[in-house]
Enzyme design. Sequence first.
Site, PDB file in Angstrom:
ATOM      1  N   ALA A 130      -4.863  23.383 -22.680  1.00  0.00           N
ATOM      2  CA  ALA A 130      -5.793  24.494 -22.520  1.00  0.00           C
ATOM      3  C   ALA A 130      -6.103  25.198 -23.834  1.00  0.00           C
ATOM      4  CB  ALA A 130      -5.215  25.500 -21.525  1.00  0.00           C
ATOM      5  N   HIS A 131      -5.517  24.702 -24.936  1.00  0.00           N
ATOM      6  CA  HIS A 131      -5.746  25.398 -26.215  1.00  0.00           C
ATOM      7  C   HIS A 131      -7.198  25.217 -26.659  1.00  0.00           C
ATOM      8  CE1 HIS A 131      -1.365  25.951 -27.589  1.00  0.00           C
ATOM      9  NE2 HIS A 131      -1.337  25.562 -26.321  1.00  0.00           N
ATOM     10  N   HIS A 185       1.777  18.953 -27.623  1.00  0.00           N
ATOM     11  CA  HIS A 185       0.315  18.817 -27.618  1.00  0.00           C
ATOM     12  C   HIS A 185      -0.089  17.756 -28.629  1.00  0.00           C
ATOM     13  CE1 HIS A 185      -0.635  22.128 -24.869  1.00  0.00           C
ATOM     14  NE2 HIS A 185       0.412  22.736 -25.390  1.00  0.00           N
ATOM     15  N   HIS A 206       7.503  21.074 -23.812  1.00  0.00           N
ATOM     16  CA  HIS A 206       7.066  20.711 -22.447  1.00  0.00           C
ATOM     17  C   HIS A 206       6.667  19.232 -22.345  1.00  0.00           C
ATOM     18  CE1 HIS A 206       2.941  21.443 -23.762  1.00  0.00           C
ATOM     19  NE2 HIS A 206       3.019  22.748 -23.682  1.00  0.00           N
ATOM     20  N   ALA A 213      -4.284  12.183 -19.211  1.00  0.00           N
ATOM     21  CA  ALA A 213      -4.000  11.870 -17.811  1.00  0.00           C
ATOM     22  C   ALA A 213      -3.485  10.443 -17.691  1.00  0.00           C
ATOM     23  CB  ALA A 213      -5.262  12.054 -16.972  1.00  0.00           C
ATOM     24  N   ASP A 238       8.315  23.414 -12.408  1.00  0.00           N
ATOM     25  CA  ASP A 238       7.753  24.266 -11.352  1.00  0.00           C
ATOM     26  C   ASP A 238       7.249  23.445 -10.172  1.00  0.00           C
ATOM     27  OD1 ASP A 238       5.567  23.076 -12.567  1.00  0.00           O
ATOM     28  OD2 ASP A 238       4.418  24.918 -12.842  1.00  0.00           O
ATOM     29  N   ILE A 240       4.706  21.652 -10.245  1.00  0.00           N
ATOM     30  CA  ILE A 240       3.255  21.510 -10.427  1.00  0.00           C
ATOM     31  C   ILE A 240       2.978  20.716 -11.703  1.00  0.00           C
ATOM     32  CG2 ILE A 240       1.119  22.767 -10.909  1.00  0.00           C
ATOM     33  CD1 ILE A 240       2.374  25.110  -9.207  1.00  0.00           C
ATOM     34  N   ASP A 264       7.021  28.436 -19.646  1.00  0.00           N
ATOM     35  CA  ASP A 264       5.651  28.440 -20.165  1.00  0.00           C
ATOM     36  C   ASP A 264       4.806  29.434 -19.354  1.00  0.00           C
ATOM     37  OD1 ASP A 264       3.555  27.791 -21.853  1.00  0.00           O
ATOM     38  OD2 ASP A 264       3.087  25.888 -20.894  1.00  0.00           O
ATOM     39  N   GLY A 301      -0.638  26.971 -18.676  1.00  0.00           N
ATOM     40  CA  GLY A 301       0.635  27.660 -18.494  1.00  0.00           C
ATOM     41  C   GLY A 301       1.000  27.696 -17.023  1.00  0.00           C
TER      42      GLY A 301
HETATM   43 ZN   LIG Z   1       1.634  24.144 -24.332  1.00  0.00          ZN
END
Ligand SMILES: [Zn+2]
Length: 373
Positions: A130-131, A185, A206, A213, A238, A240, A264, A301
């Site tokens: 998402a950055h 990332h 993470h 994907a 989580d 997810i 996160d 996040g």
């Molecule tokens: Zn990250």
Amino acid sequence: MVVSGRHPATGESVAVRVGNGSIERVEPAAEAAERYISPGWIDIQVNGFAGVDYNRADTPLNEIARSIEAQRETGVTRFYPTVITGSRENMLGSLRNLAKAKRTLDDGRAMPGFHVEGPWISPFDGPRGAHPKEHVRAPSIDEYRRFQDAAEGQVRLVTLSPEHEGACPVIERMADDGVAVAIGHTNAGAKAIADAVRAGATISTHLGNGAHAQVPRHDNYITHQLACDALYASLIVDGIHLPPAWVKVALRAKGVAKAILVTDAVAPARCPPGIYRLGCLEVELLPDRRVELTDTRRLAGSALSMDCGVGNAMRFAGVSLFDATRLATVNPAAAVGLRERQGYLEPGQAADFTIFRLDPGGAVMVERAVLAA
Ligand SMILES: [Zn+2]
């Protein structure tokens, strides 16, 4: 002060004697306790919590204090506020604000250091997560110095991608300063990952997220990091971000001693569903607890809290309660070099504790977390 509870390793009740902010003695307790005691939980990746965003220069300090209190209710006594990829101005402003919070708040010591995640990450869709693409850039020692100056020297963990040319000298410089360097990332190949580890990288941020994907089934940056014994892996457990089977496989590949739970978490954690901010990004917390960017619907996040993470680690990977708490205490402390927290309820260690019970369904219910002065 004496704090007692059942030791997660043995189930035996122990009394922990505290003086001057550290553990003096641990001895058998006179009375059997029902609750457990573990070292206070540590979260090395928190972007925001309880409606409070750490990725802003103008977040009021009393709001940061409130978010620290809210994290303590979930068992976390120490955390690394995390500043993600943004304009230089916004990143420096956020770090300055956090440094002021650490210096002036009564609870400032709950933040042993700061985590800078980005902007030196992969520009590609997928690994970038998402950055914001427009702010991704190559690592530089000059910018690292600016981050440290703004943070009053409190940057203790940096996540970057070694796919950038010139990453290794920056990694070496940060490692020399005692800053933990994480790979994340990333779209790096095997050689770039190995070079980064040689230069001083010690963590995968993470792992399994911030990725394409689809990747080649064998030769990919996830496998290479999983197989690298020198790297700790932080995981967002989580349910997810990673499916339970993947968490189990990753924990077995890494071994419990080299794995770390992170939340996160972003600002909407501990909040009702709705629209929130993460720095310059707009995110939405959905009723199923996913947090997504409102434009691309990518995960941005989590809304996880550490009490759920510890319970999920046991359920997903079949690890013991003791091992699940190691993932949130001594392991992250060792990974970021937090010396006073690397022993599990041992004399001389800092006196912060999480007191909790296990409900019959296996959920972890935090009663309180203590950060003794
Ligand atoms: Zn990250």
